[in-house]
Design an enzyme around this catalytic site. Structure first.
Site, PDB file in Angstrom:
ATOM      1  N   GLY A 111       0.779  -1.236   0.000  1.00 46.64           N
ATOM      2  CA  GLY A 111       0.000   0.000   0.000  1.00 46.64           C
ATOM      3  C   GLY A 111       0.806   1.278   0.000  1.00 46.64           C
ATOM      4  O   GLY A 111       0.240   2.359   0.194  1.00 46.64           O
ATOM      5  N   HIS A 112       2.115   1.189  -0.230  1.00 46.66           N
ATOM      6  CA  HIS A 112       2.976   2.377  -0.245  1.00 46.66           C
ATOM      7  C   HIS A 112       3.442   2.648  -1.674  1.00 46.66           C
ATOM      8  O   HIS A 112       4.088   1.807  -2.289  1.00 46.66           O
ATOM      9  CB  HIS A 112       4.192   2.167   0.657  1.00 46.66           C
ATOM     10  CG  HIS A 112       3.845   1.878   2.078  1.00 46.66           C
ATOM     11  ND1 HIS A 112       3.524   2.876   2.979  1.00 46.66           N
ATOM     12  CD2 HIS A 112       3.755   0.695   2.757  1.00 46.66           C
ATOM     13  CE1 HIS A 112       3.265   2.325   4.155  1.00 46.66           C
ATOM     14  NE2 HIS A 112       3.393   1.003   4.048  1.00 46.66           N
TER      15      HIS A 112
END
Length: 210
Positions: free
Chosen positions: A78-79
């Site tokens: 999710g980065h």
């Protein structure tokens, strides 16, 4: 906390430990995790283990995995470092200010560990890495690139130290793929497997497979 392992001198087969459906394991591969106390499932660092679209950790047969080894899974978790912010707002979207955030999750591809691989204590394998059959990963190595078969790597980032055998011998080993043999055939070949006689084993195998 109760230690999952009874003794530092004996590991447990992965087939006895793994509950996560995203982890696929071959026969007789084991994890010796006494010094960290947890089962192998906790070595695979998933952000959301129940997602249908996460990468899988695929481990071959006859692998030896040392205590505290870690496999970083779930892609980028999710980065997005190519966005203005790498912060995963989407996973906190119960906060009104983050309501219009976008899911930044991206797959890295499955992490695939070949057969007869030895992974040292506290080694870390990054997402999407492919490790070839017979490779050796040094303790606390950070593996950020694929590893060729029968290659010893170590360091941070992990770099090739040397090949375990000559190219001709490696070709023989990959051709035989002894880890796929029936147990009875492995039993008969055990004196060769516990020696450096690759050419002798290969000649024997050629005779039985002709």
């Amino acid at each position: 906390m109760t230690n999952y392992f009874e003794s530092p001198f004996k590991g447990k087969l992965l087939t006895e430990q793994v509950k996560n459906p995203n982890i696929k394991v071959g026969r007789y591969s084991y994890y010796s995790g006494y010094y960290h106390g947890h089962s192998f499932d906790d070595c695979a660092r998933y952000l959301l283990p129940d997602r249908d679209d996460v990468d899988q950790l695929i481990i071959g047969s006859f692998c030896s995995i040392g205590s505290g080894a870690a496999f970083i899974m779930a892609g980028n978790q999710g980065h997005r470092y190519d966005w203005v912010s790498s912060f995963p707002f989407f996973y906190m979207n119960e906060e009104p200010a983050f309501a219009k955030s976008v899911d930044a999750f991206q797959r890295a591809g499955d992490t695939v560990i070949g057969s007869d691989v030895w992974i040292g204590s506290e080694a870390m394998i990054m997402p999407g890495i492919k490790i070839g059959h017979g490779a050796v990963i040094g303790s606390r190595a950070l593996v950020a690139k694929d590893v060729e078969p029968y290659t010893i790597v170590g360091g941070n980032p992990a770099k090739s130290i040397r090949k375990r055998f000559s190219e001709e011998e490696i070709s023989m080993l990959l051709d035989m793929a002894w880890w796929d043999w029936p147990l009875e055939q492995i039993k008969e070949a055990m004196p060769f497997l516990c020696s450096s006689g690759i050419a002798s084993l290969y000649r024997r195998w050629q005779g039985t497979s002709a």
